[in-house]
Design a protein around this motif. Structure first.
Motif, PDB file in Angstrom:
ATOM      1  N   GLY A  52       0.289  19.144  16.876  1.00 42.83           N
ATOM      2  CA  GLY A  52      -0.835  18.213  16.836  1.00 42.83           C
ATOM      3  C   GLY A  52      -1.040  17.556  15.475  1.00 42.83           C
ATOM      4  N   ASP A  53      -0.193  17.909  14.516  1.00 47.74           N
ATOM      5  CA  ASP A  53      -0.273  17.297  13.190  1.00 47.74           C
ATOM      6  C   ASP A  53       0.139  15.830  13.226  1.00 47.74           C
ATOM      7  OD1 ASP A  53      -1.290  18.753  11.153  1.00 47.74           O
ATOM      8  OD2 ASP A  53       0.625  19.591  10.451  1.00 47.74           O
ATOM      9  N   TYR A  54      -0.378  15.061  12.267  1.00 44.48           N
ATOM     10  CA  TYR A  54       0.091  13.689  12.047  1.00 44.48           C
ATOM     11  C   TYR A  54       0.426  13.624  10.569  1.00 44.48           C
ATOM     12  CZ  TYR A  54       0.119   8.516  12.327  1.00 44.48           C
ATOM     13  OH  TYR A  54       0.470   7.197  12.278  1.00 44.48           O
ATOM     14  N   ILE A  80       7.834   8.569   8.478  1.00 45.20           N
ATOM     15  CA  ILE A  80       8.412   8.368   7.146  1.00 45.20           C
ATOM     16  C   ILE A  80       8.158   6.922   6.746  1.00 45.20           C
ATOM     17  CG2 ILE A  80      10.594   8.164   5.879  1.00 45.20           C
ATOM     18  CD1 ILE A  80      10.404  10.730   8.554  1.00 45.20           C
ATOM     19  N   THR A  81       7.652   6.730   5.540  1.00 43.20           N
ATOM     20  CA  THR A  81       7.347   5.362   5.101  1.00 43.20           C
ATOM     21  C   THR A  81       7.392   5.281   3.581  1.00 43.20           C
ATOM     22  OG1 THR A  81       5.747   3.557   5.295  1.00 43.20           O
ATOM     23  CG2 THR A  81       4.841   5.778   5.025  1.00 43.20           C
ATOM     24  N   HIS A  82       7.432   4.072   3.076  1.00 47.03           N
ATOM     25  CA  HIS A  82       7.275   3.905   1.631  1.00 47.03           C
ATOM     26  C   HIS A  82       5.996   3.129   1.325  1.00 47.03           C
ATOM     27  CE1 HIS A  82       9.380   0.189   2.818  1.00 47.03           C
ATOM     28  NE2 HIS A  82       8.698  -0.362   1.834  1.00 47.03           N
ATOM     29  N   GLU A  83       5.240   2.806   2.380  1.00 45.58           N
ATOM     30  CA  GLU A  83       4.011   2.019   2.198  1.00 45.58           C
ATOM     31  C   GLU A  83       2.796   2.930   2.251  1.00 45.58           C
ATOM     32  OE1 GLU A  83       4.296  -2.109   4.295  1.00 45.58           O
ATOM     33  OE2 GLU A  83       5.600  -0.707   5.353  1.00 45.58           O
ATOM     34  N   HIS A  84       1.959   2.818   1.230  1.00 44.73           N
ATOM     35  CA  HIS A  84       0.805   3.702   1.154  1.00 44.73           C
ATOM     36  C   HIS A  84      -0.210   3.446   2.251  1.00 44.73           C
ATOM     37  CE1 HIS A  84       1.637   6.126  -2.389  1.00 44.73           C
ATOM     38  NE2 HIS A  84       2.321   5.058  -2.828  1.00 44.73           N
ATOM     39  N   ASP A  85      -0.431   2.143   2.615  1.00 50.15           N
ATOM     40  CA  ASP A  85      -1.446   1.891   3.647  1.00 50.15           C
ATOM     41  C   ASP A  85      -1.000   2.447   5.006  1.00 50.15           C
ATOM     42  OD1 ASP A  85      -0.265  -0.073   2.085  1.00 50.15           O
ATOM     43  OD2 ASP A  85      -0.828  -1.714   3.438  1.00 50.15           O
ATOM     44  N   VAL A  86       0.327   2.522   5.200  1.00 46.19           N
ATOM     45  CA  VAL A  86       0.810   3.117   6.449  1.00 46.19           C
ATOM     46  C   VAL A  86       0.595   4.629   6.396  1.00 46.19           C
ATOM     47  CG1 VAL A  86       2.856   3.561   7.859  1.00 46.19           C
ATOM     48  CG2 VAL A  86       2.489   1.295   6.881  1.00 46.19           C
ATOM     49  N   ALA A  87       0.926   5.227   5.229  1.00 41.66           N
ATOM     50  CA  ALA A  87       0.775   6.670   5.071  1.00 41.66           C
ATOM     51  C   ALA A  87      -0.691   7.081   5.204  1.00 41.66           C
ATOM     52  CB  ALA A  87       1.330   7.106   3.728  1.00 41.66           C
ATOM     53  N   ASP A  88      -1.600   6.183   4.772  1.00 39.65           N
ATOM     54  CA  ASP A  88      -3.029   6.490   4.831  1.00 39.65           C
ATOM     55  C   ASP A  88      -3.525   6.775   6.240  1.00 39.65           C
ATOM     56  OD1 ASP A  88      -3.215   6.298   2.156  1.00 39.65           O
ATOM     57  OD2 ASP A  88      -4.027   4.230   2.116  1.00 39.65           O
ATOM     58  N   GLN A  89      -2.808   6.267   7.229  1.00 37.99           N
ATOM     59  CA  GLN A  89      -3.198   6.459   8.624  1.00 37.99           C
ATOM     60  C   GLN A  89      -3.052   7.920   9.056  1.00 37.99           C
ATOM     61  OE1 GLN A  89      -4.156   3.974  10.857  1.00 37.99           O
ATOM     62  NE2 GLN A  89      -4.212   2.580   9.112  1.00 37.99           N
ATOM     63  N   ALA A  90      -2.128   8.623   8.397  1.00 33.49           N
ATOM     64  CA  ALA A  90      -1.832   9.984   8.830  1.00 33.49           C
ATOM     65  C   ALA A  90      -2.907  10.955   8.379  1.00 33.49           C
ATOM     66  CB  ALA A  90      -0.483  10.412   8.272  1.00 33.49           C
ATOM     67  N   SER A  91      -2.980  12.104   9.038  1.00 31.06           N
ATOM     68  CA  SER A  91      -3.990  13.077   8.646  1.00 31.06           C
ATOM     69  C   SER A  91      -3.523  13.888   7.440  1.00 31.06           C
ATOM     70  CB  SER A  91      -4.344  13.983   9.823  1.00 31.06           C
ATOM     71  OG  SER A  91      -3.208  14.310  10.576  1.00 31.06           O
ATOM     72  N   ARG A  92      -2.183  14.005   7.273  1.00 34.09           N
ATOM     73  CA  ARG A  92      -1.674  14.680   6.091  1.00 34.09           C
ATOM     74  C   ARG A  92      -0.577  13.830   5.480  1.00 34.09           C
ATOM     75  NH1 ARG A  92       0.631  19.617   5.466  1.00 34.09           N
ATOM     76  NH2 ARG A  92       1.701  19.568   7.456  1.00 34.09           N
ATOM     77  N   VAL A  93      -0.438  13.881   4.152  1.00 32.18           N
ATOM     78  CA  VAL A  93       0.594  13.108   3.479  1.00 32.18           C
ATOM     79  C   VAL A  93       1.364  14.018   2.524  1.00 32.18           C
ATOM     80  CG1 VAL A  93       1.123  11.142   1.971  1.00 32.18           C
ATOM     81  CG2 VAL A  93      -0.780  10.986   3.592  1.00 32.18           C
ATOM     82  N   VAL A  94       2.716  13.911   2.597  1.00 32.85           N
ATOM     83  CA  VAL A  94       3.567  14.637   1.669  1.00 32.85           C
ATOM     84  C   VAL A  94       4.398  13.585   0.941  1.00 32.85           C
ATOM     85  CG1 VAL A  94       5.607  16.116   1.546  1.00 32.85           C
ATOM     86  CG2 VAL A  94       3.660  16.792   2.951  1.00 32.85           C
ATOM     87  N   ALA A  95       4.493  13.689  -0.369  1.00 29.12           N
ATOM     88  CA  ALA A  95       5.272  12.717  -1.140  1.00 29.12           C
ATOM     89  C   ALA A  95       6.605  13.336  -1.540  1.00 29.12           C
ATOM     90  CB  ALA A  95       4.494  12.286  -2.372  1.00 29.12           C
ATOM     91  N   MET A  96       7.666  12.565  -1.364  1.00 29.09           N
ATOM     92  CA  MET A  96       8.989  13.004  -1.804  1.00 29.09           C
ATOM     93  C   MET A  96       9.298  12.326  -3.120  1.00 29.09           C
ATOM     94  SD  MET A  96      10.662  15.156   0.148  1.00 29.09           S
ATOM     95  CE  MET A  96      12.404  14.945  -0.192  1.00 29.09           C
TER      96      MET A  96
END
Lengths: 409, 239
Positions: free
Chosen positions: B48-50, B214-230
């Motif tokens: 159920g994670d995003y 997987i994305t390189h755009e922050h506004d796209v990543a913002d949609q997720a409930s959790r964010v991990v940076a590589m």
């Protein structure tokens, strides 16, 4: 994934690149059609000649005079000598000398002009005996054939072929009419059945007369007793070989020569058929090999296009793998695509070949024989070429790692 | 080194984690040079994670995505997906895992041209050996789910970019996978279509789907409930 699914997937892939698939199929098509037609033409020609030779009669031996060597040392061809005579025929027909010979027909022939009323026609005059009819397996459709009495008495009678009758007498019933050949008046006593053309020329344009009549009135050769051919018929198929030996022995004895200096040649129908079929077979093999090379080129075309296809479709392959296609599924898909190209080419080539077999005889005057075996072989070969050409590209596709495949742009 | 390793522990190991990566590394041999694209990543994704994995190109996020997607296996470390150890699997088993458990959405859509939207969506079911009638029914349902119920017979070139990406989302959904893995799903889309697709992902998340994006755009990543940076082959939790 079932084979049906694989087939459908392969069809979709080929249909997406329709023009290219069509051109690839064309290569196989031309190859298969060429092989089928050349082999068909060869078999047809061989069959035709065999039929013609068989039309000469059955269990037949043909005795021809030997060649003659002139004073200057020039050797003439077979039959140029006039060493055979009616006496040879008499010896051969003696059951004590040659028990395996059923009938003998000495034959002389020359081209003559026949006249009836206002019509004149160049035909072949044949001087022979009553046995000619059975030896040559002919019949008369009207009147009767020569009898031994006609030959013995040198009767001024003639039996003519259908063509000769039509040309000279038109619609008039020929039997009983008088025609003039080389200035000699002869009464038509019969008409031969229709036979058609053989290697010996038009078998319906003949004027058959007693040998005695021919040598006395028509022949222009120095020795009126000489004949150009003696047809010898053996009792049956089994005695053909014995009849051959007896003929050679009897003629050598009569002519008083050694076998090495034989002044005649005896050939059998079978020998003629063998010679002709050997010749046509060599020609057929030659032509078919050229056609087979074009088929090979078609196969290489399939392989080439499949390789290009694998390179081009790296992304598609990667996607399919990402979605769960195993290497064997990919292998099968590309193999089926290649075999489909081959098989469709084979079927189309066979169709073109069959159309050609129907159309060509009318255009070339040559029969084309397509055997079911050749047709089946064509399909099997085309499928085999497709599979063979597909193996390498398909295994390359199957081995592509999915990430490499997906990465390529 | 120990400190660095600890920093890499993104989350403590949970027994119920759907995805569990431990000390995952990936080394490539490029000619003479060995390139370490992933340098020991620990990562847990719950059902159920995003989760969004963000990072610039060359950060190793694509390699990580390939490992998560079972398109590649780690050089060292372990990876379990729904309790199955994936790290030591052969090509055949990996293909099966991809087919049953993962739904992919790619940047370039990767739809097969010449095939209708329906046939494209049916593709994973075909490889799963689902019967034809069943396959069609499920594909139609998946296309209806992404709002393309009236476009099932359209070919990719008859659809807009956003619509094509929705078809590929439907293709990812159709097998009812454990995980939806989206690799730069909005990279080829205009802003309106981007919003459309991200909205679709939100809906899917709300209905309980597990999504890794997987994305390189922050506004796209913002949609997720959790964010991990590589970064340089290592992962760190942003939020």
């Amino acid at each position: 994934m079932t084979w049906l699914e694989t087939l459908r997937t392969a069809y979709e892939a080929l249909n997406t690149r329709r023009l290219r698939s069509l051109l690839t199929v064309l290569g196989i098509l031309i190859g298969i059609a060429a092989v089928i037609l050349t082999v068909g033409l060869g078999q047809g020609a061989s069959q035709k000649v065999t039929d013609q030779i068989n039309k000469l009669g059955s269990n037949l031996l043909i005795v021809s005079p030997g060649s003659v060597t002139s004073a200057s040392g020039v050797r003439g061809g077979r039959g140029s000598a006039t060493t055979l005579t009616v006496d040879d025929a008499v010896v051969l027909s003696d059951p004590a000398v040659a028990p395996d010979i059923a009938s003998v027909a000495p034959t002389s022939q020359s081209s003559v002009t026949a006249i009836a009323g206002n019509a004149n026609w160049t035909t072949t005059a044949v001087g022979t005996t009553a046995d000619w009819l059975t030896v040559r397996a002919r019949t008369v459709t009207a009147g009767r054939f020569l009898t031994a009495a006609d030959v013995a008495s040198g009767a001024p009678v003639v039996v003519i072929g259908q063509t000769t009758a039509t040309q000279l007498l038109g619609p008039v019933s020929p039997v009983g009419q008088t025609i003039s050949i080389s200035g000699q008046s002869l009464t038509v006593i019969g008409v031969l059945n229709v036979e058609g053309s053989t290697t010996g020329g038009d078998q319906d344009d003949l004027a058959i007369m007693p040998q005695t009549t021919y040598s006395a009135r028509i022949s222009t050769t120095a020795n009126p007793r000489s004949v150009s051919t003696i047809y010898v018929q053996a009792r049956d198929q089994g005695s053909l070989s014995a009849a051959y030996q007896e003929t050679v022995a009897a003629l050598l004895a009569t002519h008083g020569v050694q076998p090495a200096a034989a002044d005649f040649t005896v050939s059998s129908q079978q020998a003629l058929v063998d010679t002709v079929t050997t010749t046509t077979r060599i020609l057929t093999v030659l032509l078919a090999s050229v056609a087979a090379i074009s088929l090979l080129v078609g196969g290489i075309g399939v392989m080439n296009i499949m390789l290009v296809s694998v390179t081009e479709r790296v992304r598609e392959i990667g996607l399919r793998k990402a979605l769960g296609a195993t290497p064997s599924v990919i292998l099968r898909q590309f193999l089926v695509e290649a075999s489909l190209l081959g098989l469709v080419g084979g079927i189309a080539g066979l169709a073109i070949g069959l159309i050609g077999a129907a159309v060509l005889p009318g255009m070339l005057g040559q029969p084309v024989t397509i055997s079911p075996i050749a047709a089946t072989a064509a399909l099997v070969v085309s499928l085999g070429i497709g599979i063979g050409a597909g193996v390498y590209p398909a295994s390359r596709a199957a081995k592509l790692p999915p990430i490499e495949a997906l990465r390529s742009e | 080194m120990t400190a660095a390793l600890e920093a890499m522990v993104v989350e403590p190991a949970g027994e119920s984690a759907l995805l569990q990566l431990r000390g995952v590394t990936k080394t490539y041999l490029m000619g003479e040079i060995t390139v370490q694209a992933v340098r020991g990543v620990d990562l847990d994704v719950q059902e159920g994670d995003y989760l969004a994995i963000i990072g610039p190109s060359g950060s190793g996020k694509s390699t990580l995505m390939h490992i998560i997607g079972c398109l590649d296996i780690p050089t060292t470390g372990t990876y379990t997906l729904a309790g199955i150890d994936v790290a030591g699997m052969g090509e055949l088993q990996l293909a099966q895992v991809r087919n049953r458990r993962i739904g992919f959405v790619f940047q370039a859509f990767n739809l097969l041209p010449g095939m209708s939207a329906l046939r494209n969506v049916e593709l994973p079911l075909m490889y799963a050996g689902v019967s034809r009638a069943d396959r069609r029914a499920r594909a139609v349902r998946a296309l209806e789910r992404v709002g393309l119920g009236d476009r099932i017979d359209h070919k990719p070139n008859e659809l807009s970019g956003g619509q094509q990406q929705r078809v590929s989302v439907a293709r990812a959904l159709v097998t009812e996978p454990d995980l939806i893995l989206a690799d730069e799903p909005t990279g080829n889309l205009d802003s309106a279509s981007t919003e459309e697709i991200l909205g679709l992902f939100r809906e899917l998340h709300d209905s309980g789907r597990t999504i890794v994006l997987i994305t390189h755009e922050h506004d796209v990543a913002d949609q997720a409930s959790r964010v991990v940076a590589m970064r340089d082959g290592q992962a760190e939790v942003v939020r």
